[in-house]
Design a protein around this motif. Structure first.
Motif, PDB file in Angstrom:
ATOM      1  N   GLY A  50       0.790  -1.220   0.000  1.00 50.01           N
ATOM      2  CA  GLY A  50       0.000   0.000   0.000  1.00 50.01           C
ATOM      3  C   GLY A  50       0.825   1.275   0.000  1.00 50.01           C
ATOM      4  N   LEU A  51       2.107   1.186  -0.367  1.00 50.25           N
ATOM      5  CA  LEU A  51       2.968   2.370  -0.390  1.00 50.25           C
ATOM      6  C   LEU A  51       2.818   3.166  -1.679  1.00 50.25           C
ATOM      7  N   VAL A  52       2.457   2.515  -2.764  1.00 56.93           N
ATOM      8  CA  VAL A  52       2.306   3.177  -4.060  1.00 56.93           C
ATOM      9  C   VAL A  52       1.084   2.608  -4.772  1.00 56.93           C
ATOM     10  N   ASP A  53       0.616   3.348  -5.770  1.00 59.98           N
ATOM     11  CA  ASP A  53      -0.493   2.825  -6.571  1.00 59.98           C
ATOM     12  C   ASP A  53      -0.278   3.019  -8.075  1.00 59.98           C
ATOM     13  N   PHE A  54       0.892   3.513  -8.473  1.00 57.29           N
ATOM     14  CA  PHE A  54       1.195   3.655  -9.895  1.00 57.29           C
ATOM     15  C   PHE A  54       2.710   3.586 -10.077  1.00 57.29           C
ATOM     16  N   VAL A  55       3.144   2.957 -11.198  1.00 58.78           N
ATOM     17  CA  VAL A  55       4.573   2.784 -11.449  1.00 58.78           C
ATOM     18  C   VAL A  55       4.929   3.378 -12.809  1.00 58.78           C
ATOM     19  N   LEU A  56       6.021   4.098 -12.837  1.00 61.33           N
ATOM     20  CA  LEU A  56       6.555   4.665 -14.074  1.00 61.33           C
ATOM     21  C   LEU A  56       7.949   4.074 -14.294  1.00 61.33           C
ATOM     22  N   CYS A  57       8.124   3.327 -15.396  1.00 62.33           N
ATOM     23  CA  CYS A  57       9.421   2.747 -15.739  1.00 62.33           C
ATOM     24  C   CYS A  57      10.057   3.546 -16.862  1.00 62.33           C
ATOM     25  N   ILE A  58      11.327   3.912 -16.706  1.00 66.53           N
ATOM     26  CA  ILE A  58      12.015   4.721 -17.711  1.00 66.53           C
ATOM     27  C   ILE A  58      13.320   4.023 -18.078  1.00 66.53           C
ATOM     28  N   ALA A  59      13.599   3.958 -19.385  1.00 66.02           N
ATOM     29  CA  ALA A  59      14.769   3.238 -19.888  1.00 66.02           C
ATOM     30  C   ALA A  59      15.445   4.070 -20.977  1.00 66.02           C
ATOM     31  N   PRO A  60      16.703   3.758 -21.322  1.00 64.60           N
ATOM     32  CA  PRO A  60      17.432   4.584 -22.286  1.00 64.60           C
ATOM     33  C   PRO A  60      17.068   4.350 -23.746  1.00 64.60           C
ATOM     34  N   SER A  61      16.436   3.223 -24.074  1.00 60.59           N
ATOM     35  CA  SER A  61      16.132   2.940 -25.476  1.00 60.59           C
ATOM     36  C   SER A  61      14.784   2.242 -25.592  1.00 60.59           C
ATOM     37  N   VAL A  62      14.248   2.207 -26.810  1.00 59.15           N
ATOM     38  CA  VAL A  62      12.967   1.555 -27.052  1.00 59.15           C
ATOM     39  C   VAL A  62      13.062   0.063 -26.775  1.00 59.15           C
ATOM     40  N   THR A  63      14.173  -0.560 -27.195  1.00 61.47           N
ATOM     41  CA  THR A  63      14.329  -1.995 -26.970  1.00 61.47           C
ATOM     42  C   THR A  63      14.323  -2.326 -25.482  1.00 61.47           C
ATOM     43  N   VAL A  64      15.066  -1.564 -24.686  1.00 63.92           N
ATOM     44  CA  VAL A  64      15.111  -1.815 -23.239  1.00 63.92           C
ATOM     45  C   VAL A  64      13.759  -1.498 -22.616  1.00 63.92           C
ATOM     46  N   ARG A  65      13.123  -0.438 -23.078  1.00 63.78           N
ATOM     47  CA  ARG A  65      11.786  -0.093 -22.570  1.00 63.78           C
ATOM     48  C   ARG A  65      10.801  -1.234 -22.812  1.00 63.78           C
ATOM     49  N   ARG A 111       0.395   8.152  -5.999  1.00 61.27           N
ATOM     50  CA  ARG A 111       1.464   7.675  -5.115  1.00 61.27           C
ATOM     51  C   ARG A 111       2.388   6.861  -6.027  1.00 61.27           C
ATOM     52  N   LEU A 112       3.447   7.506  -6.421  1.00 62.39           N
ATOM     53  CA  LEU A 112       4.222   7.055  -7.575  1.00 62.39           C
ATOM     54  C   LEU A 112       5.558   6.438  -7.164  1.00 62.39           C
ATOM     55  N   ILE A 113       5.932   5.357  -7.865  1.00 64.62           N
ATOM     56  CA  ILE A 113       7.306   4.861  -7.807  1.00 64.62           C
ATOM     57  C   ILE A 113       7.870   4.895  -9.224  1.00 64.62           C
ATOM     58  N   ILE A 114       9.071   5.438  -9.353  1.00 65.47           N
ATOM     59  CA  ILE A 114       9.735   5.545 -10.656  1.00 65.47           C
ATOM     60  C   ILE A 114      10.903   4.572 -10.694  1.00 65.47           C
ATOM     61  N   VAL A 115      10.884   3.690 -11.655  1.00 65.48           N
ATOM     62  CA  VAL A 115      11.988   2.745 -11.860  1.00 65.48           C
ATOM     63  C   VAL A 115      12.891   3.329 -12.937  1.00 65.48           C
ATOM     64  N   LEU A 116      14.136   3.584 -12.587  1.00 66.15           N
ATOM     65  CA  LEU A 116      15.082   4.263 -13.472  1.00 66.15           C
ATOM     66  C   LEU A 116      16.139   3.258 -13.918  1.00 66.15           C
ATOM     67  N   ASP A 117      15.940   2.693 -15.102  1.00 63.95           N
ATOM     68  CA  ASP A 117      16.869   1.691 -15.598  1.00 63.95           C
ATOM     69  C   ASP A 117      18.063   2.355 -16.272  1.00 63.95           C
ATOM     70  N   GLU A 118      19.268   1.812 -16.023  1.00 66.10           N
ATOM     71  CA  GLU A 118      20.508   2.380 -16.567  1.00 66.10           C
ATOM     72  C   GLU A 118      20.568   3.882 -16.264  1.00 66.10           C
ATOM     73  N   ILE A 119      20.457   4.196 -14.992  1.00 67.70           N
ATOM     74  CA  ILE A 119      20.312   5.573 -14.548  1.00 67.70           C
ATOM     75  C   ILE A 119      21.526   6.438 -14.884  1.00 67.70           C
ATOM     76  N   HIS A 120      22.675   5.820 -15.169  1.00 67.43           N
ATOM     77  CA  HIS A 120      23.883   6.610 -15.469  1.00 67.43           C
ATOM     78  C   HIS A 120      23.727   7.453 -16.737  1.00 67.43           C
ATOM     79  N   HIS A 121      22.674   7.227 -17.506  1.00 68.36           N
ATOM     80  CA  HIS A 121      22.434   8.068 -18.683  1.00 68.36           C
ATOM     81  C   HIS A 121      21.958   9.469 -18.304  1.00 68.36           C
ATOM     82  N   CYS A 122      21.535   9.656 -17.071  1.00 69.13           N
ATOM     83  CA  CYS A 122      21.032  10.957 -16.631  1.00 69.13           C
ATOM     84  C   CYS A 122      22.063  11.603 -15.706  1.00 69.13           C
ATOM     85  N   GLY A 123      22.477  12.811 -16.027  1.00 72.04           N
ATOM     86  CA  GLY A 123      23.510  13.478 -15.249  1.00 72.04           C
ATOM     87  C   GLY A 123      23.039  14.777 -14.638  1.00 72.04           C
ATOM     88  N   GLY A 124      23.534  15.071 -13.430  1.00 78.07           N
ATOM     89  CA  GLY A 124      23.258  16.346 -12.784  1.00 78.07           C
ATOM     90  C   GLY A 124      22.353  16.227 -11.580  1.00 78.07           C
TER      91      GLY A 124
END
Length: 462
Positions: A50-65, A111-124
């Motif tokens: 019951g901590l979240v009710d929606f998930v957003l997955c983000i990936a660096p490419s269409v194939t990985v997505r 109540r969102l959880i974001i899954v950040l795959d290959e997060i090293h593509h994002c800097g700053g």
């Protein structure tokens, strides 16, 4: 779903971390270990708690997505297409940057959880130093009540000396990952294949000036150092390339005798280079190799078709990279001009995924003996000395004599003879790099960490 030991451990650590009030969890797991499945079962546990009710997955490419979407829908047993009734949405980082502000606002109402795959593509870490993808991600994370984030990477560092977005850092400026699962553990536990790195070189490179003055060099390292020759020219040299392709095909043919669908991957440096390799490999195998580049129509569908086929060879330019799941790949030629440790590790990761049906559980990575690639192989060997093998395949005597015309940089090979193979035990045959190689160090001075020696690497598809 039966989890691997490390996945169960990491799931337990993540849930305790989130339930104690933390909003961010970082997982470092070696390429091929099963990060996507771990992420999906963690999200399922968050939903059930019951901590979240929606998930957003983000990936660096269409194939990985698409791979993430498939894994999450299987584990969660609910759609991840973002439509009415779905439990979540999958995007690329580029797609996130294109989202309308209104859509971001609606996401943040969940109540969102974001899954950040290959997060090293994002800097700053702030808008002043953020990369384009990093800025888009920060806009989503910087909220009065920030969403939960689950950051995944096998190589959490960048070359631009920027922080990785969403990650915390310790006092030594190392990423503070809450859980780490390295290649050493993965090989010992049978999660990943055992790496075998094969370095290809010649003991006689010949350089001919326009006035017919001749110079010879006893290694690729010496050739590149003394002649100021672009590495790309070596990669395109027909005889040297033919030698590598013949050697790689011999390895693949042997493996396919035990399991007929084992595949090989060749990472080329450009589309022109890839088509050259395709022609040469066609002549060697008498079969048409599969080719996928940014120019390929429906390239992601082609990759999926290859994944489900029994075809022997796939040639790619930047399309089959991190996160791409083709478990039947077991041999790989690194023929890209990108010589960074991150790229070396990610390319190796394409052949580490293990299948129960495989009779031979060794992953064979074949690379030219470029000084930096040779050192990355030595570092890998030092990290896992009892498992990793490094084979130095060097043509001796007059076996490979390459003429380089300095007037037009063309390469003219002479005939080939006498092939020998030598296995490197430890690091003794890996020479220290000279000061001309940035970031180089003697192998005796290598500082081993769970992140490797170069801690600030990022893929550069140039």
């Amino acid at each position: 779903m039966k989890l691997r030991h490390w996945q169960a451990q990491c799931l337990d650590a993540a849930m305790k971390h989130y339930q104690s009030g933390h909003r961010q969890f970082g997982c470092l797991a070696t390429p091929g270990a099963g990060k996507s499945v771990f992420a999906a079962v963690t999200v399922k546990a968050m939903l059930n708690a019951g901590l979240v009710d929606f998930v957003l997955c983000i990936a660096p490419s269409v194939t990985v997505r698409n791979g993430l979407k498939s894994t999450f829908e299987k584990v969660l047993e609910q759609p991840m297409d973002g439509f009415l009734g779905s439990i979540g949405l999958t995007l690329t980082y580029q797609g996130l940057s294109s989202l309308a502000p209104g859509m971001i606002g609606r996401l943040l109402q969940q109540r969102l959880i974001i899954v950040l795959d290959e997060i090293h593509h994002c800097g700053g870490h702030d808008r002043h130093n953020a990369t384009y993808w990093g800025a888009s991600l920060m806009a989503l994370m910087q909220h009065n009540t920030p969403p939960y984030t689950l950051s995944l990477s096998g190589t959490p560092w960048r070359t631009d000396e920027n922080y990785v977005t969403s990650l915390l850092y310790d006092q030594n400026l190392r990423p503070d990952m809450q859980f780490s699962y390295g290649l050493n553990d993965a090989v010992k536990e049978g999660v990943c294949r055992t790496p075998s790195v094969h370095l290809i070189d010649s003991s006689k490179w010949r350089v001919i000036e326009p006035d017919q003055t001749t110079r010879t060099h006893n290694s690729l390292k010496q050739l590149l150092k003394d002649e100021n020759l672009a590495y790309q020219h070596v990669l395109e040299e027909s005889l040297f390339l033919s030698n590598i392709l013949h050697y790689a095909n011999e390895k693949l043919v042997t493996l396919r005798q035990g399991c007929s669908d084992v595949g090989g991957l060749i990472v080329a440096s450009s589309i022109k280079h890839a088509t050259q390799i395709q022609r040469m490999l066609r002549d060697i195998t008498q079969q048409e190799p599969w080719l996928v580049t940014s120019d390929t129509d429906k390239s992601h569908a082609v990759i999926q078709q290859f994944r489900n086929s029994a075809a022997p060879w796939l040639i790619s330019v930047g399309m089959v990279s991190e996160g791409t799941d083709i478990p039947r790949l077991q041999v790989c030629c690194h023929l890209s001009r990108i010589c960074t440790e991150l790229h070396f590790r990610q390319v190796l990761g394409r052949i580490l995924r293990k299948r129960p049906k495989d009779n031979h559980q060794q992953a064979t990575l074949i690379v030219p003996a470029h000084p930096e690639l040779s050192e990355f192989a030595a570092i890998l060997k030092a990290e896992i000395p009892e498992h990793v093998s490094v084979v130095w395949r060097k043509k001796k005597g007059s076996s490979l004599m390459t003429s380089v015309s300095s007037s037009n940089d063309t390469l003219k090979p002479d005939p080939v003879t006498n092939i020998t193979t030598q296995t490197i035990e430890g690091l003794s045959l890996t020479e220290p790099q000279t000061a001309t190689n940035k970031g180089a160090t003697s192998s005796a001075l290598v500082a081993l960490t769970s992140y490797g020696r170069f801690e600030k690497e990022v893929l550069r598809f140039t």
